[in-house]
Design a protein around this motif. Structure first.
Motif, PDB file in Angstrom:
ATOM      1  N   THR A  40       0.588  -1.088  -0.032  1.00 42.15           N
ATOM      2  CA  THR A  40      -0.105   0.151  -0.188  1.00 42.15           C
ATOM      3  C   THR A  40       0.802   1.326   0.210  1.00 42.15           C
ATOM      4  OG1 THR A  40      -1.784  -0.905   1.335  1.00 42.15           O
ATOM      5  CG2 THR A  40      -1.755   1.277   1.313  1.00 42.15           C
ATOM      6  N   ILE A  41       1.874   1.299   0.940  1.00 44.79           N
ATOM      7  CA  ILE A  41       2.904   2.439   0.898  1.00 44.79           C
ATOM      8  C   ILE A  41       3.456   2.664  -0.629  1.00 44.79           C
ATOM      9  CG2 ILE A  41       4.933   3.235   1.861  1.00 44.79           C
ATOM     10  CD1 ILE A  41       4.136   1.522   4.482  1.00 44.79           C
ATOM     11  N   ILE A  42       3.892   1.432  -1.143  1.00 41.37           N
ATOM     12  CA  ILE A  42       4.526   1.759  -2.267  1.00 41.37           C
ATOM     13  C   ILE A  42       3.561   2.070  -3.530  1.00 41.37           C
ATOM     14  CG2 ILE A  42       5.471   0.153  -4.238  1.00 41.37           C
ATOM     15  CD1 ILE A  42       6.861  -1.331  -1.931  1.00 41.37           C
ATOM     16  N   GLU A  43       2.415   1.557  -3.523  1.00 41.67           N
ATOM     17  CA  GLU A  43       1.365   2.126  -4.553  1.00 41.67           C
ATOM     18  C   GLU A  43       0.998   3.230  -4.324  1.00 41.67           C
ATOM     19  OE1 GLU A  43       0.237   0.296  -7.486  1.00 41.67           O
ATOM     20  OE2 GLU A  43       1.763  -0.857  -6.892  1.00 41.67           O
ATOM     21  N   THR A  44       0.901   3.927  -3.109  1.00 38.53           N
ATOM     22  CA  THR A  44       0.351   5.299  -2.811  1.00 38.53           C
ATOM     23  C   THR A  44       1.591   6.263  -3.299  1.00 38.53           C
ATOM     24  OG1 THR A  44      -0.825   4.696  -0.884  1.00 38.53           O
ATOM     25  CG2 THR A  44      -0.314   6.974  -1.114  1.00 38.53           C
ATOM     26  N   ALA A  45       2.666   5.848  -3.044  1.00 31.58           N
ATOM     27  CA  ALA A  45       3.768   6.707  -3.543  1.00 31.58           C
ATOM     28  C   ALA A  45       3.830   6.808  -5.239  1.00 31.58           C
ATOM     29  CB  ALA A  45       5.282   5.979  -3.041  1.00 31.58           C
ATOM     30  N   LYS A  46       3.613   5.890  -5.734  1.00 32.22           N
ATOM     31  CA  LYS A  46       3.529   5.601  -7.102  1.00 32.22           C
ATOM     32  C   LYS A  46       2.564   6.524  -7.774  1.00 32.22           C
ATOM     33  CE  LYS A  46       5.340   0.799  -7.917  1.00 32.22           C
ATOM     34  NZ  LYS A  46       4.725  -0.554  -8.398  1.00 32.22           N
ATOM     35  N   GLN A  47       1.196   6.420  -7.088  1.00 29.76           N
ATOM     36  CA  GLN A  47      -0.085   7.105  -7.540  1.00 29.76           C
ATOM     37  C   GLN A  47       0.127   8.725  -7.447  1.00 29.76           C
ATOM     38  OE1 GLN A  47      -2.667   6.380  -9.093  1.00 29.76           O
ATOM     39  NE2 GLN A  47      -2.060   4.196  -9.279  1.00 29.76           N
ATOM     40  N   ILE A  48       1.292   9.113  -6.081  1.00 34.53           N
ATOM     41  CA  ILE A  48       1.234  10.331  -6.033  1.00 34.53           C
ATOM     42  C   ILE A  48       2.454  11.022  -7.028  1.00 34.53           C
ATOM     43  CG2 ILE A  48       2.559  12.048  -4.490  1.00 34.53           C
ATOM     44  CD1 ILE A  48       0.876  10.979  -2.173  1.00 34.53           C
ATOM     45  N   ILE A  49       3.256  10.332  -7.379  1.00 32.70           N
ATOM     46  CA  ILE A  49       4.312  10.506  -8.311  1.00 32.70           C
ATOM     47  C   ILE A  49       3.498  10.952  -9.734  1.00 32.70           C
ATOM     48  CG2 ILE A  49       6.338   9.750  -9.916  1.00 32.70           C
ATOM     49  CD1 ILE A  49       6.976   7.936  -7.187  1.00 32.70           C
ATOM     50  N   THR A  50       2.678   9.890 -10.146  1.00 29.37           N
ATOM     51  CA  THR A  50       1.845   9.995 -11.214  1.00 29.37           C
ATOM     52  C   THR A  50       0.852  11.193 -11.374  1.00 29.37           C
ATOM     53  OG1 THR A  50       2.114   7.569 -11.681  1.00 29.37           O
ATOM     54  CG2 THR A  50       0.351   8.611 -12.983  1.00 29.37           C
ATOM     55  N   LEU A  51       0.190  11.298 -10.549  1.00 27.32           N
ATOM     56  CA  LEU A  51      -0.735  12.499 -10.450  1.00 27.32           C
ATOM     57  C   LEU A  51      -0.023  13.674 -10.234  1.00 27.32           C
ATOM     58  CD1 LEU A  51      -3.213  10.969  -7.846  1.00 27.32           C
ATOM     59  CD2 LEU A  51      -3.490  11.474 -10.423  1.00 27.32           C
ATOM     60  N   SER A  52       1.106  13.910  -9.398  1.00 23.84           N
ATOM     61  CA  SER A  52       2.017  15.178  -9.421  1.00 23.84           C
ATOM     62  C   SER A  52       2.360  15.398 -10.927  1.00 23.84           C
ATOM     63  CB  SER A  52       2.805  15.266  -8.275  1.00 23.84           C
ATOM     64  OG  SER A  52       2.493  14.776  -7.179  1.00 23.84           O
ATOM     65  N   THR A  53       2.944  14.450 -11.444  1.00 24.87           N
ATOM     66  CA  THR A  53       3.503  14.679 -12.910  1.00 24.87           C
ATOM     67  C   THR A  53       2.595  15.137 -13.803  1.00 24.87           C
ATOM     68  OG1 THR A  53       5.366  12.777 -12.517  1.00 24.87           O
ATOM     69  CG2 THR A  53       4.887  13.449 -14.826  1.00 24.87           C
ATOM     70  N   GLY A  54       1.364  14.581 -13.754  1.00 30.42           N
ATOM     71  CA  GLY A  54       0.131  14.832 -14.738  1.00 30.42           C
ATOM     72  C   GLY A  54      -0.222  16.524 -14.243  1.00 30.42           C
ATOM     73  N   LEU A  55      -0.159  16.633 -12.999  1.00 29.04           N
ATOM     74  CA  LEU A  55      -0.813  18.019 -12.696  1.00 29.04           C
ATOM     75  C   LEU A  55       0.203  19.030 -13.153  1.00 29.04           C
ATOM     76  CD1 LEU A  55      -2.499  17.391  -9.295  1.00 29.04           C
ATOM     77  CD2 LEU A  55      -3.542  18.149 -11.280  1.00 29.04           C
ATOM     78  N   ILE A  56       1.411  18.699 -12.793  1.00 33.39           N
ATOM     79  CA  ILE A  56       2.248  19.632 -13.529  1.00 33.39           C
ATOM     80  C   ILE A  56       2.233  19.875 -15.000  1.00 33.39           C
ATOM     81  CG2 ILE A  56       4.742  20.220 -13.592  1.00 33.39           C
ATOM     82  CD1 ILE A  56       5.173  18.922 -10.689  1.00 33.39           C
ATOM     83  N   ALA A  57       2.289  18.726 -15.645  1.00 31.80           N
ATOM     84  CA  ALA A  57       2.253  18.948 -16.993  1.00 31.80           C
ATOM     85  C   ALA A  57       0.900  19.415 -17.837  1.00 31.80           C
ATOM     86  CB  ALA A  57       2.347  17.516 -17.523  1.00 31.80           C
ATOM     87  N   LEU A  58      -0.102  19.348 -17.041  1.00 28.71           N
ATOM     88  CA  LEU A  58      -1.225  19.998 -17.709  1.00 28.71           C
ATOM     89  C   LEU A  58      -1.311  21.207 -17.223  1.00 28.71           C
ATOM     90  CD1 LEU A  58      -4.224  17.458 -16.509  1.00 28.71           C
ATOM     91  CD2 LEU A  58      -3.521  18.091 -18.975  1.00 28.71           C
ATOM     92  N   GLY A  59      -0.933  21.722 -16.018  1.00 28.53           N
ATOM     93  CA  GLY A  59      -0.697  23.223 -15.657  1.00 28.53           C
ATOM     94  C   GLY A  59       0.170  23.746 -16.575  1.00 28.53           C
ATOM     95  N   ILE A  60       1.314  23.342 -16.992  1.00 27.19           N
ATOM     96  CA  ILE A  60       2.116  23.874 -17.962  1.00 27.19           C
ATOM     97  C   ILE A  60       1.717  23.922 -19.207  1.00 27.19           C
ATOM     98  CG2 ILE A  60       4.562  24.004 -19.125  1.00 27.19           C
ATOM     99  CD1 ILE A  60       5.554  22.435 -16.392  1.00 27.19           C
ATOM    100  N   LEU A  61       1.024  22.971 -19.705  1.00 25.41           N
ATOM    101  CA  LEU A  61       0.398  22.825 -21.010  1.00 25.41           C
ATOM    102  C   LEU A  61      -0.655  24.107 -21.215  1.00 25.41           C
ATOM    103  CD1 LEU A  61       0.071  21.358 -23.732  1.00 25.41           C
ATOM    104  CD2 LEU A  61      -1.672  19.880 -22.744  1.00 25.41           C
ATOM    105  N   PHE A  62      -1.549  24.375 -20.084  1.00 24.00           N
ATOM    106  CA  PHE A  62      -2.603  25.245 -20.514  1.00 24.00           C
ATOM    107  C   PHE A  62      -2.202  26.708 -19.632  1.00 24.00           C
ATOM    108  CE2 PHE A  62      -4.802  21.064 -20.856  1.00 24.00           C
ATOM    109  CZ  PHE A  62      -5.452  21.545 -22.086  1.00 24.00           C
TER     110      PHE A  62
END
Length: 147
Positions: A40-62
């Motif tokens: 659970t700890i590992i999967e949560t860390a992976k999800q946060i990495i993925t979501l943070s990357t996506g939010l930054i990318a979308l923010g920069i894109l728009f």
């Protein structure tokens, strides 16, 4: 030259040592609850990495579309939210996943792996806190820009 005569006797091989005091003893297996906690700890860390990357990318894109005529406070808030999301990613990668790897690597009879150790829970709290701060900042900056 003649080849050496063949022998019917097998070449003896050394017997493996059965030394009970060997320091290479295996660690006890993790229990189901411990396995689930670490996964659970590992999967949560992976999800946060993925979501943070996506939010930054979308923010920069728009950013050009939304931040162009936005108040400077909203742009600063958006920049801070990206910074918090970046910190969250770095903490997840280097602290959370690193401490879990270290705990599992040290797992032995003398020192069993503990998913609730202070170093693991502190890293998880930091990554979650920075992620929530970055997400909240992004939402608030978007709301301000839409007004």
């Amino acid at each position: 030259m003649k080849p050496p005569p063949e022998s019917d006797q097998a070449i003896p091989t050394p017997e493996p040592s059965t030394n009970e005091t060997s320091s290479t003893s295996t660690a006890p297996p993790l229990g189901d609850a411990q396995k689930f906690a670490f996964e659970t700890i590992i999967e949560t860390a992976k999800q946060i990495i993925t979501l943070s990357t996506g939010l930054i990318a979308l923010g920069i894109l728009f950013a050009k579309d939304f931040a162009g005529g936005a108040p400077s406070g909203a742009r600063v808030l958006l920049g801070l939210s990206w910074l918090f999301l970046l910190f969250s990613m770095l903490i997840a990668i280097f602290m959370t996943l690193g401490t879990v790897t270290g705990a599992l690597g040290k797992h032995s009879h003398d020192e069993p792996a503990n998913p609730y150790a202070d170093n693991i829970t502190t890293a998880a709290k930091l990554q979650s806190g920075f992620f929530l701060a970055g997400l909240t900042g992004s939402i608030l900056a978007g709301a301000i820009m839409m007004m």
